[in-house]
Design an enzyme around this catalytic site. Structure first.
Site, mmCIF file in Angstrom:
data_model
loop_
_atom_site.group_PDB
_atom_site.id
_atom_site.type_symbol
_atom_site.label_atom_id
_atom_site.label_comp_id
_atom_site.label_asym_id
_atom_site.label_seq_id
_atom_site.Cartn_x
_atom_site.Cartn_y
_atom_site.Cartn_z
ATOM 1 N N ARG A 235 0.869 -1.179 0.000
ATOM 2 C CA ARG A 235 0.000 0.000 0.000
ATOM 3 C C ARG A 235 0.907 1.231 0.000
ATOM 4 N NH1 ARG A 235 -3.459 -2.738 -1.515
ATOM 5 N NH2 ARG A 235 -5.522 -3.162 -0.614
ATOM 6 N N GLU A 264 -3.620 7.629 -4.206
ATOM 7 C CA GLU A 264 -4.139 7.107 -5.480
ATOM 8 C C GLU A 264 -5.484 7.735 -5.811
ATOM 9 O OE1 GLU A 264 -4.163 2.799 -5.438
ATOM 10 O OE2 GLU A 264 -2.112 2.771 -4.683
ATOM 11 N N HIS A 282 -1.514 0.340 -9.838
ATOM 12 C CA HIS A 282 -2.101 -0.632 -8.893
ATOM 13 C C HIS A 282 -2.687 -1.852 -9.626
ATOM 14 C CE1 HIS A 282 -3.960 -0.945 -4.596
ATOM 15 N NE2 HIS A 282 -3.680 -2.146 -5.093
HETATM 16 P P1 NAP Z 1 -0.621 -11.443 4.698
HETATM 17 O O1 NAP Z 1 -0.526 -12.876 4.321
HETATM 18 O O2 NAP Z 1 -1.474 -11.054 5.850
HETATM 19 O O3 NAP Z 1 0.865 -10.924 4.923
HETATM 20 C C1 NAP Z 1 1.194 -9.730 5.546
HETATM 21 C C2 NAP Z 1 2.385 -9.980 6.467
HETATM 22 O O4 NAP Z 1 2.827 -8.738 6.994
HETATM 23 C C3 NAP Z 1 2.011 -10.876 7.630
HETATM 24 O O5 NAP Z 1 2.652 -12.107 7.478
HETATM 25 C C4 NAP Z 1 2.508 -10.129 8.861
HETATM 26 O O6 NAP Z 1 3.343 -11.009 9.578
HETATM 27 C C5 NAP Z 1 3.342 -8.995 8.299
HETATM 28 N N1 NAP Z 1 3.208 -7.787 9.124
HETATM 29 C C6 NAP Z 1 2.065 -7.210 9.557
HETATM 30 N N2 NAP Z 1 2.349 -6.137 10.282
HETATM 31 C C7 NAP Z 1 3.696 -6.045 10.329
HETATM 32 C C8 NAP Z 1 4.590 -5.151 10.943
HETATM 33 N N3 NAP Z 1 4.147 -4.133 11.702
HETATM 34 N N4 NAP Z 1 5.902 -5.358 10.765
HETATM 35 C C9 NAP Z 1 6.364 -6.378 10.030
HETATM 36 N N5 NAP Z 1 5.559 -7.261 9.417
HETATM 37 C C10 NAP Z 1 4.243 -7.097 9.580
HETATM 38 O O7 NAP Z 1 -1.120 -10.568 3.471
HETATM 39 P P2 NAP Z 1 -0.849 -10.816 1.906
HETATM 40 O O8 NAP Z 1 -1.947 -11.601 1.332
HETATM 41 O O9 NAP Z 1 0.555 -11.272 1.718
HETATM 42 O O10 NAP Z 1 -1.015 -9.300 1.383
HETATM 43 C C11 NAP Z 1 -0.170 -8.278 1.874
HETATM 44 C C12 NAP Z 1 -0.660 -6.920 1.427
HETATM 45 O O11 NAP Z 1 -0.407 -6.748 0.039
HETATM 46 C C13 NAP Z 1 -2.188 -6.705 1.529
HETATM 47 O O12 NAP Z 1 -2.549 -6.282 2.823
HETATM 48 C C14 NAP Z 1 -2.451 -5.633 0.500
HETATM 49 O O13 NAP Z 1 -2.401 -4.343 1.103
HETATM 50 C C15 NAP Z 1 -1.288 -5.758 -0.471
HETATM 51 N N6 NAP Z 1 -1.720 -6.217 -1.827
HETATM 52 C C16 NAP Z 1 -1.512 -5.410 -2.888
HETATM 53 C C17 NAP Z 1 -1.841 -5.840 -4.157
HETATM 54 C C18 NAP Z 1 -1.611 -4.968 -5.353
HETATM 55 O O14 NAP Z 1 -2.446 -4.979 -6.248
HETATM 56 N N7 NAP Z 1 -0.528 -4.242 -5.434
HETATM 57 C C19 NAP Z 1 -2.405 -7.106 -4.340
HETATM 58 C C20 NAP Z 1 -2.605 -7.910 -3.238
HETATM 59 C C21 NAP Z 1 -2.251 -7.451 -1.974
HETATM 60 P P3 NAP Z 1 3.536 -10.865 11.138
HETATM 61 O O15 NAP Z 1 2.149 -10.719 11.714
HETATM 62 O O16 NAP Z 1 4.250 -12.089 11.532
HETATM 63 O O17 NAP Z 1 4.396 -9.662 11.317
HETATM 64 C C1 GLV Z 2 -5.088 -5.261 -3.775
HETATM 65 O O1 GLV Z 2 -4.418 -4.290 -3.631
HETATM 66 C C2 GLV Z 2 -5.603 -6.059 -2.720
HETATM 67 O O2 GLV Z 2 -5.404 -5.718 -1.538
HETATM 68 O O3 GLV Z 2 -6.252 -7.071 -3.042
#
Ligand code: NAP
Ligand code: GLV
Ligand code: GLV
Length: 318
Positions: A235, A264, A282
């Site tokens: 983000r 954005e 995005h």
């Molecule tokens: P996820 O599986 O929940 O992974 C996020 C990781 O971040 C968790 O494993 C968490 O681990 C860690 N985290 C949370 N807070 C933290 C902190 N303060 N310091 C360090 N690590 C921290 O989520 P995901 O499915 O991988 O998605 C991640 C993010 O990508 C989404 O929330 C979304 O905003 C973004 N995204 C963007 C797109 C795009 O189109 N560009 C697409 C999909 C997702 P711990 O709790 O162990 O720290």
């Molecule tokens: C995209 O940014 C998502 O969070 O799915």
């Protein structure tokens, strides 16, 4: 159930939703205006919304019968989850189905930055190419270098697993240990400061929360190598964009690849002027198959809530 849907979605999922519910669809290809959202949600039981819709207390309070908010995204920083919980409204998201597509895009950015793909494409089209040149468009190796993953969740792990083919050293920072990442690529968990100073590519995969907002600011950027790149597909607000512009202008780091921005769809004109930045609108999850699967899950979350009392993927905390 009456459902407000804030955009037409790829695939056939909305047809399925219409077989179970009364659907009120915002037909335009632009975001639903806030006053229209507030007006049309009043009599609804469910909302299927986009990450660009800000669903705060005012929106929820306008709909006394609202029981579920199904976000068409894995990230849910656009929703006031605390207020939803207090109001007994269930929130759901679409985790998992977009992990690989977003990891693939992250790698497209890594390779584009290191090998100056976007810049080189522009140059090749310009008509100024004089022929093969030992000094033309020199970039950086990707193979055998160090990849730093910030946030070792689903997408962070998928990005790490792709580093195997490039024979990279992988380091990560996360609040908890990620055994899968450690066994897949022998990744080492290290503190953020150390990760920033040893990585050639720093890639961000944390959700946007009060703790992660501006997690990468002026101090963090100053810890990075001057030859290193920052990649953000999480983000925009995880990075202090003003500090990033300064770091890029002053060559504190070599470049940045951004799929997401603090405000954005507005992108700082100073970022646009810089050649060492790859800028994407995005599109992390933007493949035909993935966006269609996300629609299936967003719809199933609502149907499952109606029929079994809980969605497939419930967001449990803010
Ligand atoms: P996820 O599986 O929940 O992974 C996020 C990781 O971040 C968790 O494993 C968490 O681990 C860690 N985290 C949370 N807070 C933290 C902190 N303060 N310091 C360090 N690590 C921290 O989520 P995901 O499915 O991988 O998605 C991640 C993010 O990508 C989404 O929330 C979304 O905003 C973004 N995204 C963007 C797109 C795009 O189109 N560009 C697409 C999909 C997702 P711990 O709790 O162990 O720290
Ligand atoms: C995209 O940014 C998502 O969070 O799915
Ligand atoms: C480059 O094209 C080479 O043959 O080295």
């Amino acid at each position: 159930m009456k459902v407000l849907v804030t955009r037409r979605l790829p695939g056939d999922a909305l047809k399925k939703l219409a077989m179970h519910c009364e659907v009120d669809l915002w037909e335009k290809e632009t975001p639903i205006p806030r006053d229209t959202l507030i007006d049309r949600i009043r009599d609804k039981d469910a909302l299927l919304c986009l990450l660009t819709d800000k669903i705060d207390a005012e929106v929820m309070d306008a709909a006394p019968g609202l029981r579920i908010i199904s976000n068409y995204a894995v990230g849910y920083d656009n929703i006031d989850v605390m207020h939803a919980i207090k109001s007994s409204i269930v929130v759901s998201n679409t985790p998992g189905v977009l992990t690989d597509a977003t990891a693939d895009l992250t790698w497209a950015i890594i390779l584009s930055l290191a090998r100056r793909i976007v810049e080189a494409d522009r140059f090749a089209r310009s008509g100024n190419w004089q022929g093969w040149d030992p000094n033309l468009m020199l970039g950086y190796d990707v193979h055998s270098r160090t990849l730093g993953i910030v946030g070792a969740g689903r997408i962070g792990t998928a990005v790490a697993s792709r580093a195997r083919g490039f024979n990279m050293e992988v380091v990560y920072t996360s609040r908890s240990i990620n055994k899968k990442m450690e066994s897949l690529v022998k990744a080492r968990r290290i503190p953020l400061e150390e990760l920033l100073s040893v990585s050639d590519f720093v890639t961000l995969h944390v959700p946007l929360t009060p703790e992660t907002k501006h997690m990468i600011g002026q101090r963090e950027l100053s810890l990075m190598k001057s030859t290193a790149f920052l990649i953000n597909t999480s983000r925009g607000a995880v990075v202090d964009e003003v500090a990033l512009v300064h770091a890029l202008q002053n060559k504190t780091i070599a470049g940045a690849g951004l799929d997401v921005f603090e405000h954005e769809p507005s992108i700082s004109s100073r970022l646009i002027e810089l050649p060492n930045v790859v800028i994407l609108p995005h599109i992390g999850s933007a493949t035909h198959a993935t966006r269609s699967k996300m629609a299936d899950i967003a719809v199933e979350n609502i149907i499952s809530f109606m029929t079994r009392g809980r969605p497939l993927y419930e967001v449990k905390q803010a």
